[in-house]
Design a protein around this motif. Structure first.
Motif, short mmCIF file in Angstrom:
data_model
loop_
_atom_site.label_atom_id
_atom_site.label_comp_id
_atom_site.label_asym_id
_atom_site.label_seq_id
_atom_site.Cartn_x
_atom_site.Cartn_y
_atom_site.Cartn_z
N LEU A 142 0.82 -1.21 0.00
CA LEU A 142 0.00 0.00 0.00
C LEU A 142 0.85 1.27 0.00
O LEU A 142 0.59 2.20 -0.76
CB LEU A 142 -0.92 -0.01 1.22
N TRP A 143 1.86 1.31 0.84
CA TRP A 143 2.62 2.55 1.02
C TRP A 143 3.58 2.77 -0.13
O TRP A 143 3.88 3.91 -0.50
CB TRP A 143 3.30 2.55 2.39
N ARG A 144 4.05 1.71 -0.76
CA ARG A 144 4.83 1.88 -1.98
C ARG A 144 3.94 2.42 -3.10
O ARG A 144 4.33 3.30 -3.86
CB ARG A 144 5.46 0.55 -2.40
N LEU A 145 2.70 1.91 -3.18
CA LEU A 145 1.76 2.41 -4.18
C LEU A 145 1.48 3.89 -3.94
O LEU A 145 1.43 4.68 -4.90
CB LEU A 145 0.46 1.60 -4.11
N ARG A 146 1.33 4.27 -2.68
CA ARG A 146 1.05 5.67 -2.35
C ARG A 146 2.17 6.60 -2.80
O ARG A 146 1.97 7.78 -3.04
CB ARG A 146 0.83 5.81 -0.83
N SER A 147 3.35 6.04 -2.91
CA SER A 147 4.51 6.81 -3.38
C SER A 147 4.62 6.82 -4.90
O SER A 147 5.70 7.09 -5.44
CB SER A 147 5.80 6.22 -2.78
N VAL A 148 3.51 6.50 -5.57
CA VAL A 148 3.44 6.51 -7.04
C VAL A 148 4.42 5.48 -7.62
O VAL A 148 5.05 5.72 -8.65
CB VAL A 148 3.70 7.94 -7.62
N ARG A 149 4.53 4.36 -6.96
CA ARG A 149 5.38 3.27 -7.44
C ARG A 149 4.55 2.01 -7.59
O ARG A 149 4.73 1.02 -6.85
CB ARG A 149 6.57 3.06 -6.50
N GLY A 150 3.60 2.08 -8.53
CA GLY A 150 2.74 0.93 -8.77
C GLY A 150 3.43 -0.14 -9.59
O GLY A 150 4.37 0.14 -10.33
N ASP A 151 2.93 -1.35 -9.46
CA ASP A 151 3.45 -2.46 -10.27
C ASP A 151 2.80 -2.48 -11.65
O ASP A 151 3.44 -2.86 -12.64
CB ASP A 151 3.18 -3.79 -9.57
N TYR A 152 1.53 -2.12 -11.70
CA TYR A 152 0.79 -2.12 -12.95
C TYR A 152 -0.02 -0.81 -13.03
O TYR A 152 -0.53 -0.34 -12.01
CB TYR A 152 -0.16 -3.32 -13.02
N TRP A 153 -0.14 -0.31 -14.27
CA TRP A 153 -0.83 0.96 -14.50
C TRP A 153 -1.81 0.82 -15.65
O TRP A 153 -1.57 0.08 -16.60
CB TRP A 153 0.19 2.05 -14.86
N GLY A 154 -2.92 1.57 -15.54
CA GLY A 154 -3.85 1.67 -16.65
C GLY A 154 -3.40 2.75 -17.62
O GLY A 154 -2.37 3.40 -17.41
N GLN A 155 -4.20 2.94 -18.67
CA GLN A 155 -3.86 3.90 -19.71
C GLN A 155 -4.33 5.31 -19.39
O GLN A 155 -3.89 6.27 -20.02
CB GLN A 155 -4.47 3.46 -21.04
N GLY A 156 -5.24 5.43 -18.42
CA GLY A 156 -5.70 6.75 -18.01
C GLY A 156 -7.01 7.15 -18.63
O GLY A 156 -7.39 6.67 -19.71
N THR A 157 -7.71 8.06 -17.95
CA THR A 157 -8.96 8.62 -18.45
C THR A 157 -8.94 10.12 -18.14
O THR A 157 -8.54 10.53 -17.05
CB THR A 157 -10.19 7.92 -17.83
N GLN A 158 -9.35 10.91 -19.12
CA GLN A 158 -9.28 12.37 -18.99
C GLN A 158 -10.47 12.90 -18.18
O GLN A 158 -11.63 12.56 -18.45
CB GLN A 158 -9.27 13.02 -20.37
N VAL A 159 -10.15 13.76 -17.23
CA VAL A 159 -11.17 14.49 -16.48
C VAL A 159 -10.91 15.97 -16.70
O VAL A 159 -9.81 16.46 -16.44
CB VAL A 159 -11.13 14.16 -14.98
N THR A 160 -11.92 16.68 -17.18
CA THR A 160 -11.81 18.11 -17.41
C THR A 160 -12.92 18.82 -16.65
O THR A 160 -14.10 18.50 -16.83
CB THR A 160 -11.91 18.44 -18.90
N VAL A 161 -12.52 19.77 -15.81
CA VAL A 161 -13.49 20.52 -15.02
C VAL A 161 -13.47 21.97 -15.49
O VAL A 161 -12.43 22.64 -15.41
CB VAL A 161 -13.16 20.45 -13.51
N SER A 162 -14.60 22.43 -16.00
CA SER A 162 -14.68 23.80 -16.51
C SER A 162 -15.15 24.74 -15.40
O SER A 162 -15.94 24.37 -14.54
CB SER A 162 -15.62 23.86 -17.70
#
Length: 122
Positions: free
Chosen positions: A101-121
């Motif tokens: 958990l704490w390694r993940l919290r440090s932005v050191r994941g083992d696997y990552w998705g491709q991402g999804t865009q969020v835009t707030v106007s």
């Protein structure tokens, strides 16, 4: 091997809400899961993580009280409910997983998705 697929992003006005989903395929039992975001010209940053049991969660100060992370292990899916959205929440949101958990919290994941865009106007 784990594959992650995010969905639910889009365009929303300030003050609105969105719910992001991340569907995982492969073995994720015992893995923490989390959400991260990256705005143009900025580094990827931690948003929220949840332990494999769902008991422990952690949030970035900037989203605390507005965002809620949850997981449904029966569906192998993690969610991010985002309320009271602000223009500064605009970013590509990524799902990730790790066996710590704490390694993940440090932005050191083992696997990552491709991402999804969020835009707030505003």
């Amino acid at each position: 091997q784990v594959q992650l697929l995010e969905s639910g992003g889009g365009l929303v006005q300030a003050g609105g809400s969105l719910r992001l989903s991340c569907a995982a395929s492969g073995r994720t039992f015992g893995y923490a899961m989390g959400w991260f975001r990256q705005a143009p010209g900025k580094e990827r940053e931690f948003v929220a993580v949840i332990s494999w049991s769902g008991v422990t969660t952690s949030y970035a100060d900037s989203v605390k009280g507005r965002f809620t992370i949850s997981r449904d292990d029966a569906k192998n899916t993690v969610y991010l409910q985002m309320n009271s959205l602000k223009p500064e929440d605009t970013a590509v949101y990524y799902c990730a997983t790790a066996n710590d958990l704490w390694r993940l919290r440090s932005v050191r994941g083992d696997y990552w998705g491709q991402g999804t865009q969020v835009t707030v106007s505003s």
